[in-house]
Scaffold this motif. Structure first.
Motif, PDB file in Angstrom:
ATOM      1  N   UNK A  52      20.632  41.497  13.088  1.00  0.00           N
ATOM      2  CA  UNK A  52      20.564  40.143  13.653  1.00  0.00           C
ATOM      3  C   UNK A  52      21.962  39.540  13.755  1.00  0.00           C
ATOM      4  N   UNK A  55      23.987  40.514  16.862  1.00  0.00           N
ATOM      5  CA  UNK A  55      23.693  39.790  18.091  1.00  0.00           C
ATOM      6  C   UNK A  55      23.808  38.276  17.932  1.00  0.00           C
ATOM      7  N   UNK A  56      24.269  37.853  16.763  1.00  0.00           N
ATOM      8  CA  UNK A  56      24.440  36.411  16.563  1.00  0.00           C
ATOM      9  C   UNK A  56      23.139  35.647  16.515  1.00  0.00           C
ATOM     10  N   UNK A  57      22.093  36.253  15.981  1.00  0.00           N
ATOM     11  CA  UNK A  57      20.780  35.607  15.976  1.00  0.00           C
ATOM     12  C   UNK A  57      20.421  35.029  14.619  1.00  0.00           C
ATOM     13  N   UNK A  58      21.420  34.841  13.778  1.00  0.00           N
ATOM     14  CA  UNK A  58      21.116  34.300  12.460  1.00  0.00           C
ATOM     15  C   UNK A  58      20.838  32.802  12.545  1.00  0.00           C
ATOM     16  N   UNK A  76      32.090  38.645  17.415  1.00  0.00           N
ATOM     17  CA  UNK A  76      31.499  37.753  16.423  1.00  0.00           C
ATOM     18  C   UNK A  76      32.414  36.604  16.065  1.00  0.00           C
ATOM     19  N   UNK A  83      29.365  35.989  21.687  1.00  0.00           N
ATOM     20  CA  UNK A  83      28.286  36.964  21.525  1.00  0.00           C
ATOM     21  C   UNK A  83      27.207  36.756  22.585  1.00  0.00           C
ATOM     22  N   UNK A  84      27.070  35.524  23.048  1.00  0.00           N
ATOM     23  CA  UNK A  84      26.047  35.227  24.048  1.00  0.00           C
ATOM     24  C   UNK A  84      26.194  36.079  25.297  1.00  0.00           C
ATOM     25  N   UNK A  87      24.648  39.627  25.116  1.00  0.00           N
ATOM     26  CA  UNK A  87      23.247  39.874  24.767  1.00  0.00           C
ATOM     27  C   UNK A  87      22.494  40.563  25.891  1.00  0.00           C
ATOM     28  N   UNK A  88      21.753  41.525  25.523  1.00  0.00           N
ATOM     29  CA  UNK A  88      20.823  42.262  26.362  1.00  0.00           C
ATOM     30  C   UNK A  88      21.498  43.182  27.357  1.00  0.00           C
TER      31      UNK A  88
ATOM     32  N   UNK B 221      12.676  33.994  19.500  1.00  0.00           N
ATOM     33  CA  UNK B 221      13.837  34.749  19.036  1.00  0.00           C
ATOM     34  C   UNK B 221      14.189  35.836  20.050  1.00  0.00           C
ATOM     35  N   UNK B 224      16.056  34.377  22.886  1.00  0.00           N
ATOM     36  CA  UNK B 224      17.463  34.148  22.537  1.00  0.00           C
ATOM     37  C   UNK B 224      18.238  35.457  22.600  1.00  0.00           C
ATOM     38  N   UNK B 225      17.613  36.505  22.076  1.00  0.00           N
ATOM     39  CA  UNK B 225      18.296  37.800  22.085  1.00  0.00           C
ATOM     40  C   UNK B 225      18.557  38.285  23.497  1.00  0.00           C
ATOM     41  N   UNK B 226      17.691  37.860  24.417  1.00  0.00           N
ATOM     42  CA  UNK B 226      17.877  38.261  25.805  1.00  0.00           C
ATOM     43  C   UNK B 226      19.058  37.558  26.442  1.00  0.00           C
ATOM     44  N   UNK B 227      19.608  36.602  25.741  1.00  0.00           N
ATOM     45  CA  UNK B 227      20.742  35.899  26.302  1.00  0.00           C
ATOM     46  C   UNK B 227      20.371  34.683  27.117  1.00  0.00           C
TER      47      UNK B 227
ATOM     48  N   UNK C 309      24.824  29.612  13.417  1.00  0.00           N
ATOM     49  CA  UNK C 309      25.412  30.134  12.184  1.00  0.00           C
ATOM     50  C   UNK C 309      26.899  29.758  12.127  1.00  0.00           C
ATOM     51  N   UNK C 311      30.939  30.377  10.814  1.00  0.00           N
ATOM     52  CA  UNK C 311      31.891  31.451  10.543  1.00  0.00           C
ATOM     53  C   UNK C 311      32.720  31.094   9.325  1.00  0.00           C
TER      54      UNK C 311
END
Lengths: 326, 320, 322
Positions: A52, A55-58, A76, A83-84, A87-88, B221, B224-227, C309, C311
């Protein structure tokens, strides 16, 4: 330079009593193009948190230190913005319990097409065609794409989530327990697909699981995690036949062997608490080979040559002390 | 159970409820302590001869079960009796009253729904922030204000700019159609605004709760992961799911609004069905009261049934 | 709008969060002390109750004595001015609070007894008893509250007792529904079966095992119902169906309306009573909602948040061999 590099990754979670949980404690590993690496360990050891974090999903309760580099570029340290964009289309993920990862009010096809149109990799009829091909690849008929997720079985939904993850042709796939809750036949099929993708398309795979036979089937290398850090890393064969860390050895021994005659060994005790600092080796309490140095000094990940490394004082001791008997 | 089966069951329930309402309506007025009936049936300043003829006309001298059947028969013909106050048929009075109430209430309700959805979504998205706290507590405050009191407060402060009574200016001679519409709209502003303010709070809370539930789902979630950018996740993924329970709850609340508008119409002298109920109570106009009550009950039943229909249509999961 | 308490959906999981047996009071206290919302709500309510109890001693002026001209504006002697009878508004508000709160609590009590009783009987005995009782409840739920209350109050005549019962008539249905759902799920539990097999009578089971379990949710529901009761009181008073011989907040607003306070510009006769009502309702809402939220474990963490989050720099550790 590897495709994906994780360097000194630390993750802390804020606790409601004001303290912090040190969930990931200085993790480093590399993944190259087409490489299949497993991230193995008990539940709670931090493997899911690690992927997680990549991918910066925390959640906002998390703080992160260290770096993740993709194709040499740090993603990061710039926070959400850097990071956005990855993604994917560069790095994609399949989640644990993927049956709930699909939106119930949209068709499966629409959800596969969505990232394609968002990232500009395909549109309209072309996108639909690709979606159909992806579904076929994971063993779902293309026409089923126009259905809703609740019309699929749990296993089909998981496969659909895999197809969705591949929609933009990512270079790295992070798979968190992708085959849990699937029956053996489907599991084998998925694993075959993953292996094929890595071989033919150069997809780098990070397979997170606690299921050792799965790792053994798919991955060339594996990193064993315990209490938020990597305690051993190396080729699958070597980990199994010649482990250099007691946890690795016990872990593999704990896997029931259908044809074997030995009793199934389990590891007594429980992992250490991560909300306070650990003195000495985190595995000491449960280790069958611990000695007094283990209580004082925390072992670092010691390279042992040929891409192997282990965090255990046993590898440090002089050979003739007799502690490396097997 | 099959989709259509369930709907038929709900339809039957709706019809049965209307029937029960009609019966309750009947008994409420007639199977009560004798004095109460006489109380309500009393026409102000009536001679005893007139009173007696009215009693005969409404069958108040016959046994109860006969009265009930007469009542049903008349109802089936659309005859709800005649108003004591103005001797007009109840139904034609009610029709006019409804025609006045519905636009005013609709305007207020649409505003309340729109504002409620916007504030609810924003509050859920920004949960825990100042915006959320202010917005939620504001919603609770407006929801807690007594409706008639809010109407009076608005009257105090806005009466300088907007008319305070009635639906049209009595001194506007021979207005054009457009002038008349403008006049009505200007008169409608304060009552509709009161309704919107009093209603929106409930919707904010409903939407916020539904959104929070949705935002904790795994597919968010994944999105979000998909951007996907946050705004798109909120509008394309979360809202669609959250609107499911929201729509049902809003539709359910609609049935009660018409009744609740009683307080607003009283304050602003808006000639609608709410005001009609109030007048009927004050003037002891029992046929009007009975007719209005029936219409209001039917509206609640209707909207409840509508809510059932909507839920079915919107949720792809209700299938077999 | 005729305010309605929450229809009780989504309470299925609520029982799981509630503690068993004797831990209730301390658990309730813990919930309240952990939630700022609950604390504020409780404080507001207690403040109003205290004022109501101490009314005879803290009223600055007598509510039946004229102390100045009609609609006199606020002054130092009379911070909230005088009403249309020359009576001090502050005193009126204090008196009015007394009756309004009494009506609210009494109506809620009656509604709880009726609704709770029906809910328990329906949920515990099941079968056709349940079906019949629930059908009746469903029909009552559908009938629009305010018109029903208007008609019953108009027919029955104006008095405080009648008002209490009329309001209770509007409130009992929601309680019945919630209680029934709770009782049904408690009834399935192992210890109830065990008690029954040991030969305990139904009444004993209900009182010793079922009631304590549904306690916390019932408390939340009661608090929220008080809010609706007070709201309804002002509505009915406004329509002339309250008891005109008594002073309630609803009556104060009604008299202000009828006696042209607006056109006289006497905002002090209108705004304060409504604010008092709103504050009490908000207090009830905060408290009741906080308890309900604590009972309802379904509120998950959101995956979407304006913050992300954070840093941090790498921690400085002893050099470890790499």
């Amino acid at each position: 330079m590897s495709l994906l590099e994780v360097r000194d990754l630390h993750v802390w979670f804020d606790l409601s009593d004001g303290g912090q949980l040190h969930a990931v404690q200085g993790l480093s590993f590399d993944v190259d193009t087409g490489e299949r690496i497993g991230l193995v360990g008990e539940s709670g050891c931090g493997k899911t948190t690690t992927v997680l974090a990549i991918l910066g999903l925390l959640p906002p309760s998390a703080s992160v230190a260290g770096d993740v580099r993709f194709e040499g570029e740090s993603i990061l340290s710039g926070g959400e913005e850097t990071v956005q964009s990855r993604r994917w289309k560069d790095i994609a993920m399949v989640f644990q319990g993927a049956m709930n990862a699909l939106n119930p009010v949209k068709t499966v096809e629409a959800q596969i097409i969505e990232p394609m149109e968002l990232h500009g990799t395909a549109e309209g009829a072309a996108a639909r065609k690709i979606a159909g091909e992806l579904l076929e690849m994971v063993g779902i008929p293309a026409v089923a794409g126009s259905r809703y997720p609740h019309e699929f079985s749990g296993g089909m939904r998981q496969r659909a989530a895999l197809a969705m993850a591949l929609a933009c042709g990512p270079k790295v796939l992070l798979a968190d327990e992708p085959t849990t809750a699937l029956d053996v036949m489907v599991q084998a099929q998925i694993l075959q697909v993953l292996t094929g993708l890595a071989r033919d398309l150069g997809l780098a795979l990070v397979l997170v699981t606690h299921d050792l036979p799965v790792v053994a089937q798919v991955c060339e290398r594996a990193a064993v995690m315990y209490a938020g850090e990597i305690v051993e890393v190396g080729a699958m064969e070597e980990l199994f036949h010649a482990p250099c860390h007691p946890y690795t050895r016990l872990l593999f021994a704990a896997t029931p062997d259908l044809y074997g005659e030995e009793d199934v060994a389990s590891i007594p005790g429980a992992p250490p608490r991560l909300d306070r600092e650990i003195v000495g080796c985190p595995f000491r309490e449960r280790c069958d080979r611990a000695f007094d140095r283990c209580g004082r000094e925390r072992p670092g990940l010691l390279p042992l040559g040929d891409g192997r490394a282990a965090a255990c004082h046993l590898n440090d001791e002089p050979v003739d002390a007799g502690f490396r008997s097997r | 159970m099959g989709r259509t089966d369930y709907l038929i069951k709900r339809a039957v329930f709706a019809v049965a409820t209307v029937f029960v309402a009609i019966t309750i309506n009947f008994f409420l007025f007639r199977v009560l302590p004798g004095d109460a009936v006489r109380n309500l049936a009393r026409v102000p300043h009536a001679t005893s001869a007139l009173r007696h003829s009215l009693e005969v006309q409404f069958g108040l001298d016959k046994p109860k079960w006969e009265q009930y059947l007469i009542y049903l028969k008349e109802l089936a013909h659309g005859n709800m009796g005649v108003s004591f106050t103005d001797q007009q048929p109840v139904w034609s009075n009610l029709r006019e009253d409804l025609a006045n109430t519905i636009p005013m209430v609709s305007l207020g309700t649409v505003f309340a729904i729109v504002i409620g959805i916007i504030t609810g979504v924003l509050s859920a998205w920004r949960r825990g922030t100042r915006l959320d706290q202010v917005s939620t507590n504001l919603a609770i405050a407006f929801y807690s204000f007594p409706t008639q009191w809010l109407a009076l407060v608005l009257l105090i402060y806005l009466a300088a700019w907007f008319p305070a009574h009635g639906r049209a200016d009595p001194f506007l001679i021979n207005p054009t159609w457009w002038e008349h519409q403008k006049d009505v709209l200007v008169h409608m502003f304060l009552p509709s605004l009161t309704l919107a303010l009093t209603l929106y709070g409930e919707y904010t809370l409903i939407v916020r709760s539904a959104m929070l539930e949705t935002l904790g789902e795994d597919y968010i979630l994944t999105a979000r992961a998909k951007g996907l950018p946050q705004r798109r996740i909120v509008t394309r993924h979360a809202m669609r799911n959250a609107m499911l329970p929201t729509t049902t709850l809003i539709a359910l609340s609609l049935g009660y609004i018409v009744a609740g508008a009683i307080l607003i119409e009283t304050v602003f002298s808006w000639p609608g069905i709410g005001n009609a109920v109030y007048q009927a109570v004050t003037e002891r106009d029992y046929p009007m009261l009975q007719g209005a009550f029936l219409v209001l009950t039917i509206s609640v039943v209707f909207f409840n049934f509508l809510a059932d229909l909507l839920y079915f249509k919107l949720d792809p999961r209700i299938n077999e | 709008m005729a305010m309605r308490p929450d229809s009780g959906e989504g309470i299925a999981g609520a029982l799981e969060a509630a503690p068993r047996g004797s831990g209730h009071r301390s658990w309730l206290w813990q919930v309240i002390s952990e939630s700022r919302q609950a604390k504020v709500g409780l404080a507001v309510l207690l403040a109003f109750v205290a004022i109501a109890i101490l009314a005879p001693w803290i009223e600055p002026f007598d509510v039946h004595t004229r102390v100045g001209p009609v609609y006199a504006p606020p002054s130092r002697a009379h911070p909230l001015g005088l009403d249309d009878g020359g009576i001090d508004m502050v005193s009126l508000l204090i008196q009015g609070g007394r009756i309004s709160l009494i009506v609210g609590f009494a109506a809620t009590l009656v509604a709880m007894v009726i609704g709770g009783g029906i809910g328990i009987v329906a949920g515990y005995f099941g079968g056709w008893v349940e079906v019949v009782l629930m059908r009746i409840t469903d029909y009552f739920l559908v009938i629009p509250d305010l018109p029903l209350a208007i008609i019953v109050a108009a027919v029955w005549g104006a008095s405080l007792t009648h008002l209490i019962f009329v309001i209770a008539l509007l409130l009992w249905t929601t309680t019945a529904r919630i209680v029934r759902a709770q009782v049904k799920s408690v009834r399935e539990r192992v210890y109830v079966e065990r008690a029954r097999s040991l030969g305990a009578s139904n009444a004993r089971i209900i009182f010793r095992h079922v009631l304590p379990q549904i306690g916390p949710l019932l408390i939340a529901n009661t608090v929220l119902t008080v809010a609706v009761a007070i709201f309804d009181e002002t509505a009915l008073a406004f329509l002339g169906l309250g008891d005109p011989t008594r002073i309630t907040w609803g009556n104060i607003i009604e008299f202000a309306f009828l006696r042209t306070a607006i056109s006289s510009g006497a905002w002090w006769a209108v705004i304060p009573p409504g604010l008092c009502v709103a504050l009490v309702i908000m207090g009830c809402f905060w408290l009741g909602q906080a308890i309900e939220d604590a009972l309802n474990p379904r509120l998950k963490v959101s995956y979407l948040s304006p913050r992300v989050f954070r840093l941090r720099p790498l921690p400085i550790t002893e050099a470890r061999p790499r």
